[in-house]
Design a protein around this motif. Structure first.
Motif, mmCIF file in Angstrom:
data_model
loop_
_atom_site.group_PDB
_atom_site.id
_atom_site.type_symbol
_atom_site.label_atom_id
_atom_site.label_comp_id
_atom_site.label_asym_id
_atom_site.label_seq_id
_atom_site.Cartn_x
_atom_site.Cartn_y
_atom_site.Cartn_z
ATOM 1 N N UNK A 72 -9.486 6.990 3.474
ATOM 2 C CA UNK A 72 -8.631 7.551 2.426
ATOM 3 C C UNK A 72 -7.160 7.531 2.850
ATOM 4 N N UNK A 73 -6.887 7.852 4.106
ATOM 5 C CA UNK A 73 -5.512 7.827 4.606
ATOM 6 C C UNK A 73 -4.946 6.407 4.584
ATOM 7 N N UNK B 287 -2.243 15.209 -1.936
ATOM 8 C CA UNK B 287 -2.464 16.644 -1.758
ATOM 9 C C UNK B 287 -3.285 16.914 -0.497
ATOM 10 N N UNK B 288 -4.263 16.061 -0.263
ATOM 11 C CA UNK B 288 -5.180 16.240 0.863
ATOM 12 C C UNK B 288 -4.515 15.932 2.204
ATOM 13 N N UNK B 289 -3.663 14.892 2.241
ATOM 14 C CA UNK B 289 -3.103 14.423 3.512
ATOM 15 C C UNK B 289 -1.582 14.512 3.587
ATOM 16 N N UNK B 290 -0.948 15.090 2.590
ATOM 17 C CA UNK B 290 0.505 15.126 2.511
ATOM 18 C C UNK B 290 1.189 15.805 3.682
ATOM 19 N N UNK B 291 0.491 16.688 4.376
ATOM 20 C CA UNK B 291 1.102 17.387 5.501
ATOM 21 C C UNK B 291 1.041 16.590 6.805
ATOM 22 N N UNK B 292 0.432 15.419 6.783
ATOM 23 C CA UNK B 292 0.353 14.589 7.983
ATOM 24 C C UNK B 292 1.632 13.770 8.120
ATOM 25 N N UNK B 293 2.296 13.888 9.256
ATOM 26 C CA UNK B 293 3.572 13.207 9.472
ATOM 27 C C UNK B 293 3.461 11.690 9.401
ATOM 28 N N UNK B 294 2.324 11.141 9.788
ATOM 29 C CA UNK B 294 2.200 9.683 9.855
ATOM 30 C C UNK B 294 1.870 9.050 8.506
ATOM 31 N N UNK B 295 1.605 9.839 7.484
ATOM 32 C CA UNK B 295 1.368 9.296 6.147
ATOM 33 C C UNK B 295 2.719 9.154 5.466
ATOM 34 N N UNK B 296 3.098 7.921 5.179
ATOM 35 C CA UNK B 296 4.391 7.655 4.555
ATOM 36 C C UNK B 296 4.173 6.725 3.374
ATOM 37 N N UNK B 297 4.151 7.291 2.190
ATOM 38 C CA UNK B 297 3.962 6.460 1.003
ATOM 39 C C UNK B 297 5.281 6.093 0.356
ATOM 40 N N UNK B 298 6.379 6.776 0.705
ATOM 41 C CA UNK B 298 7.672 6.482 0.093
ATOM 42 C C UNK B 298 8.106 5.050 0.357
#
Length: 113
Positions: free
Chosen positions: A23-24, A95-106
């Motif tokens: 998912x990530x 919503x589920x993973x937004x607080x993870x620093x390494x997730x960058x969708x921008x």
């Protein structure tokens, strides 16, 4: 994503990864995987293509060919007919993973403009 050599390197097939990692990855690559594949030489000296994905704990190389990358997206209900992550799924995963620093969708959103 830049590889941090102090992290363990995990080489696996997409379908063998834990669901939350899958998912990530989808959230990090919402427009498909094929254009993000890299090539490297495995321990046997053969060329392998893989999708890089880095978490706080590990550096993943998700083994797949371009054909496999396209098939994963085509067969996955989280993606629409154009190969893009559906808005409702993207919102759920954000919503589920937004607080993870390494997730960058921008960065990916900027690439589509």
């Amino acid at each position: 994503m830049t590889q941090n050599t102090s992290k363990p390197r995990v080489i696996k097939d997409f379908d063998k990864l834990e669901e939350n990692i899958q998912e990530q990855i989808k959230l990090s690559y919402p427009f498909g995987f094929a254009e993000h594949l890299i090539r490297f030489t495995n321990k046997d000296g053969a060329y392998v293509s893989a999708l890089p994905f880095e978490t706080d704990e590990r550096y993943y190389l998700v083994r797949m060919t371009v054909e496999k990358a396209e098939a994963i997206i085509e067969d996955d209900d989280d993606f629409d007919d154009d190969g893009n992550l559906k808005d409702d799924v993207k919102e759920e995963y954000s919503d589920k993973f937004g607080d993870l620093d390494y997730i960058n969708t921008e960065e990916d959103e900027d690439d589509e403009d």
